[in-house]
Design a protein around this motif. Sequence first.
Motif, PDB file in Angstrom:
ATOM      1  N   ALA A   1       0.806  -1.215   0.000  1.00 15.50           N
ATOM      2  CA  ALA A   1       0.000   0.000   0.000  1.00 15.50           C
ATOM      3  C   ALA A   1       0.847   1.276   0.000  1.00 15.50           C
ATOM      4  O   ALA A   1       0.528   2.238  -0.695  1.00 15.50           O
ATOM      5  CB  ALA A   1      -0.947   0.002   1.202  1.00 15.50           C
ATOM      6  N   VAL A   2       1.927   1.285   0.788  1.00 14.95           N
ATOM      7  CA  VAL A   2       2.674   2.538   0.933  1.00 14.95           C
ATOM      8  C   VAL A   2       4.058   2.519   0.286  1.00 14.95           C
ATOM      9  O   VAL A   2       4.736   3.559   0.241  1.00 14.95           O
ATOM     10  CB  VAL A   2       2.822   2.955   2.421  1.00 14.95           C
ATOM     11  N   GLY A   3       4.464   1.362  -0.257  1.00 13.62           N
ATOM     12  CA  GLY A   3       5.825   1.242  -0.776  1.00 13.62           C
ATOM     13  C   GLY A   3       6.136   2.195  -1.918  1.00 13.62           C
ATOM     14  O   GLY A   3       7.207   2.806  -1.959  1.00 13.62           O
ATOM     15  N   GLY A   4       5.210   2.318  -2.860  1.00 15.90           N
ATOM     16  CA  GLY A   4       5.454   3.174  -4.016  1.00 15.90           C
ATOM     17  C   GLY A   4       5.609   4.625  -3.616  1.00 15.90           C
ATOM     18  O   GLY A   4       6.565   5.305  -4.027  1.00 15.90           O
ATOM     19  N   ALA A   5       4.697   5.105  -2.787  1.00 17.30           N
ATOM     20  CA  ALA A   5       4.748   6.503  -2.362  1.00 17.30           C
ATOM     21  C   ALA A   5       5.941   6.762  -1.449  1.00 17.30           C
ATOM     22  O   ALA A   5       6.473   7.876  -1.406  1.00 17.30           O
ATOM     23  CB  ALA A   5       3.450   6.876  -1.668  1.00 17.30           C
ATOM     24  N   THR A   6       6.373   5.720  -0.723  1.00 17.62           N
ATOM     25  CA  THR A   6       7.550   5.875   0.138  1.00 17.62           C
ATOM     26  C   THR A   6       8.806   6.080  -0.704  1.00 17.62           C
ATOM     27  O   THR A   6       9.603   6.986  -0.438  1.00 17.62           O
ATOM     28  CB  THR A   6       7.717   4.646   1.053  1.00 17.62           C
ATOM     29  N   LEU A   7       8.973   5.254  -1.733  1.00 21.71           N
ATOM     30  CA  LEU A   7      10.133   5.437  -2.611  1.00 21.71           C
ATOM     31  C   LEU A   7      10.080   6.817  -3.266  1.00 21.71           C
ATOM     32  O   LEU A   7      11.087   7.528  -3.330  1.00 21.71           O
ATOM     33  CB  LEU A   7      10.184   4.342  -3.688  1.00 21.71           C
ATOM     34  N   ARG A   8       8.894   7.211  -3.725  1.00 19.39           N
ATOM     35  CA  ARG A   8       8.731   8.547  -4.326  1.00 19.39           C
ATOM     36  C   ARG A   8       9.203   9.633  -3.362  1.00 19.39           C
ATOM     37  O   ARG A   8       9.994  10.511  -3.745  1.00 19.39           O
ATOM     38  CB  ARG A   8       7.249   8.760  -4.658  1.00 19.39           C
ATOM     39  N   ASP A   9       8.763   9.554  -2.106  1.00 19.27           N
ATOM     40  CA  ASP A   9       9.139  10.584  -1.133  1.00 19.27           C
ATOM     41  C   ASP A   9      10.627  10.550  -0.815  1.00 19.27           C
ATOM     42  O   ASP A   9      11.261  11.597  -0.631  1.00 19.27           O
ATOM     43  CB  ASP A   9       8.290  10.452   0.139  1.00 19.27           C
ATOM     44  N   LEU A  10      11.212   9.342  -0.765  1.00 17.43           N
ATOM     45  CA  LEU A  10      12.660   9.246  -0.554  1.00 17.43           C
ATOM     46  C   LEU A  10      13.408   9.902  -1.714  1.00 17.43           C
ATOM     47  O   LEU A  10      14.372  10.631  -1.509  1.00 17.43           O
ATOM     48  CB  LEU A  10      13.094   7.781  -0.421  1.00 17.43           C
ATOM     49  N   LEU A  11      12.936   9.661  -2.946  1.00 18.17           N
ATOM     50  CA  LEU A  11      13.584  10.269  -4.112  1.00 18.17           C
ATOM     51  C   LEU A  11      13.435  11.787  -4.079  1.00 18.17           C
ATOM     52  O   LEU A  11      14.324  12.526  -4.487  1.00 18.17           O
ATOM     53  CB  LEU A  11      12.986   9.700  -5.408  1.00 18.17           C
ATOM     54  N   PHE A  12      12.307  12.262  -3.588  1.00 17.28           N
ATOM     55  CA  PHE A  12      12.078  13.710  -3.462  1.00 17.28           C
ATOM     56  C   PHE A  12      12.878  14.319  -2.299  1.00 17.28           C
ATOM     57  O   PHE A  12      12.991  15.536  -2.202  1.00 17.28           O
ATOM     58  CB  PHE A  12      10.597  13.996  -3.199  1.00 17.28           C
ATOM     59  N   GLY A  13      13.350  13.457  -1.408  1.00 21.42           N
ATOM     60  CA  GLY A  13      14.051  13.987  -0.238  1.00 21.42           C
ATOM     61  C   GLY A  13      13.115  14.557   0.812  1.00 21.42           C
ATOM     62  O   GLY A  13      13.507  15.424   1.591  1.00 21.42           O
ATOM     63  N   VAL A  14      11.878  14.072   0.848  1.00 19.25           N
ATOM     64  CA  VAL A  14      10.946  14.517   1.892  1.00 19.25           C
ATOM     65  C   VAL A  14      10.592  13.336   2.800  1.00 19.25           C
ATOM     66  O   VAL A  14      10.769  12.174   2.420  1.00 19.25           O
ATOM     67  CB  VAL A  14       9.650  15.131   1.288  1.00 19.25           C
ATOM     68  N   ILE A  15      10.120  13.644   4.004  1.00 18.12           N
ATOM     69  CA  ILE A  15       9.722  12.587   4.936  1.00 18.12           C
ATOM     70  C   ILE A  15       8.524  11.837   4.348  1.00 18.12           C
ATOM     71  O   ILE A  15       7.549  12.458   3.938  1.00 18.12           O
ATOM     72  CB  ILE A  15       9.326  13.200   6.298  1.00 18.12           C
ATOM     73  N   PRO A  16       8.599  10.496   4.272  1.00 22.05           N
ATOM     74  CA  PRO A  16       7.493   9.730   3.697  1.00 22.05           C
ATOM     75  C   PRO A  16       6.148  10.082   4.338  1.00 22.05           C
ATOM     76  O   PRO A  16       6.048  10.207   5.567  1.00 22.05           O
ATOM     77  CB  PRO A  16       7.894   8.285   3.983  1.00 22.05           C
ATOM     78  N   PHE A  17       5.160  10.255   3.488  1.00 21.04           N
ATOM     79  CA  PHE A  17       3.818  10.715   3.861  1.00 21.04           C
ATOM     80  C   PHE A  17       3.205   9.938   5.028  1.00 21.04           C
ATOM     81  O   PHE A  17       2.518  10.505   5.865  1.00 21.04           O
ATOM     82  CB  PHE A  17       2.902  10.613   2.644  1.00 21.04           C
ATOM     83  N   TRP A  18       3.440   8.621   5.063  1.00 25.43           N
ATOM     84  CA  TRP A  18       2.743   7.800   6.065  1.00 25.43           C
ATOM     85  C   TRP A  18       3.273   8.031   7.480  1.00 25.43           C
ATOM     86  O   TRP A  18       2.625   7.616   8.455  1.00 25.43           O
ATOM     87  CB  TRP A  18       2.799   6.316   5.696  1.00 25.43           C
ATOM     88  N   MET A  19       4.423   8.696   7.611  1.00 31.35           N
ATOM     89  CA  MET A  19       4.964   8.936   8.946  1.00 31.35           C
ATOM     90  C   MET A  19       4.239  10.097   9.649  1.00 31.35           C
ATOM     91  O   MET A  19       4.466  10.358  10.831  1.00 31.35           O
ATOM     92  CB  MET A  19       6.466   9.191   8.871  1.00 31.35           C
ATOM     93  N   ASP A  20       3.384  10.776   8.907  1.00 27.66           N
ATOM     94  CA  ASP A  20       2.608  11.878   9.489  1.00 27.66           C
ATOM     95  C   ASP A  20       1.250  11.442  10.012  1.00 27.66           C
ATOM     96  O   ASP A  20       0.566  12.202  10.690  1.00 27.66           O
ATOM     97  CB  ASP A  20       2.354  12.953   8.416  1.00 27.66           C
ATOM     98  N   ASN A  21       0.824  10.248   9.643  1.00 25.71           N
ATOM     99  CA  ASN A  21      -0.557   9.868   9.909  1.00 25.71           C
ATOM    100  C   ASN A  21      -0.658   8.350  10.034  1.00 25.71           C
ATOM    101  O   ASN A  21      -0.327   7.624   9.088  1.00 25.71           O
ATOM    102  CB  ASN A  21      -1.436  10.371   8.746  1.00 25.71           C
TER     103      ASN A  21
END
Lengths: 215, 215, 215
Positions: free
Chosen positions: B47-67
């Motif tokens: 569920a969150v793997g794709g968006a996590t890699l995206r956020d790592l590539l962007f250099g931002v904290i992965p979205f799921w760590m906020d919620n």
Amino acid sequence: MIDFSTIQFVDIIEFIGTFAFAISGIRLASAKKFDLFGAFVVGLVTAVGGATLRDLLFGVIPFWMDNSIYLWCTLFALVFVMIFHNYLIHLHNTFFAFDSIGLALFVVVGAEKALNLGFDPWVAVAMGTITGSVGGVIRDVLINEIPLIFRKEIYALACVIGGIVFVTLCKYTTLNLVIIEITSATVVIIVRYLAVKYQLSLPILKGEHKKKLPH
Amino acid sequence: MIDFSTIQFVDIIEFIGTFAFAISGIRLASAKKFDLFGAFVVGLVTAVGGATLRDLLFGVIPFWMDNSIYLWCTLFALVFVMIFHNYLIHLHNTFFAFDSIGLALFVVVGAEKALNLGFDPWVAVAMGTITGSVGGVIRDVLINEIPLIFRKEIYALACVIGGIVFVTLCKYTTLNLVIIEITSATVVIIVRYLAVKYQLSLPILKGEHKKKLPH
Amino acid sequence: MIDFSTIQFVDIIEFIGTFAFAISGIRLASAKKFDLFGAFVVGLVTAVGGATLRDLLFGVIPFWMDNSIYLWCTLFALVFVMIFHNYLIHLHNTFFAFDSIGLALFVVVGAEKALNLGFDPWVAVAMGTITGSVGGVIRDVLINEIPLIFRKEIYALACVIGGIVFVTLCKYTTLNLVIIEITSATVVIIVRYLAVKYQLSLPILKGEHKKKLPH
């Protein structure tokens, strides 16, 4: 918050944990006929993989890039396996103890780092678990096996429980940090020990008697 | 740019998508006899793997760590599979619909995040595709199978086409963002639906009749 | 430090290396009956995976997100394989040469980036090795094989040796950077060439005659 003598002690624990994790990677690589370099890499990844993913998720430079000790520790583990490969089986209990100590430390360090960076308690539990278990997952992916952690042990649950104890004590008590660390680490070790001793495991998810699954 | 009612709607869509992706991971983990924790992790990573890699590539904290909602959603999916495992097969079409809706949302969110961060349009298309498809790739690596996406479906192509539609509309039209989002998402859903309905697939690359390949 | 003509030359080398790495991924994907998209992704990941991990570890935006040339280069490699698939085997030596040139460049670029960012020399050696070899590791994980690098070649050792030469020359000599780069790259190429020519390989770690290993 942590005085010099504690740092020393934590360093020794960390070395023991890194060594034990590296040994586990190197032995499994050896069983797959990896060459020395491959075994070294698998050992290193087992030891530092979890904390590396944690640091990447935090957006900080991975801890091992500040200190070559983890490479030396892995190299020491490699030499150790090369020399004592016929005797390793007799050291089973020692390795199990070392591995549990390492796991306990990694969980506590991971959870503590998350809280220090201001993340929510549940993130701290997740990061403790990631720090403790992802190295073994990457190891198993590299040797082309289904990660052991998903099938056989309550290894991960020990991380989760230890992490919950840690954040709970941090949030709801005024205990000294060192005492909280030792308590949480002890919980990890006890849960893991009991699970292995009584062969406790989580139930397997019931299948669907169905061959073809949708994407 | 997005008013409150839209956020609400997007949240519902996101929950549906996360749920559907988690279900797909949990079912495949179940087919491999993973324990409950393993199934949970594979569901979460799907569920969150794709968006996590995206956020790592962007250099931002992965979205799921906020919620923590993504963890709860995965846990809900796990309980759902445990209770209804004998009926899941009859829900095939529902899951397919949910999965497509989730995919469409993930692609749009990924592409939009890239444009908002000032990246080139082609990076936005790549990030939409990564957000939509990498979770499934990690899932397949963890269950020790060749990623399905590389062999069987035009799943990824639906992401690419949807992403191209999104960045093109953003760049060359003055349409309202919500309309662009819905249009692009619809394109993803239609392409995927047509591909599955007519069993469209990309040609397989011709082999070389050669056993040993150079590194 | 690097004048315009050098940049041009490095660009050509980088294109050759990316092309060769992509070809290796595409050919292996083809052998596993991947579709065109799957082959493209595996080719791309083989080409940029190592440097992407390096940049993530450095906490910088991955290099390929600044320039679409790597995607085009991979697409070119895909078309090349599609057209010439029956003749590729005769190009074995050419690919080997290209691949070695690419490897040499990646190692030097990786090590240099680490030193420029102020990391210790040993980190530079590690980053050169990661840049050169991790793409192939991810490729092998995606096609569900044990990474070749861990078992068959001294590929990785060529990276390590080249990296050590690079950091040593940077630290202890006042040679022009371009000369240091060319020297180190040449060392990588020669080590790899000698290893393949004389079938040199690292010893395999002795096993333990033991089926069940502890976690």
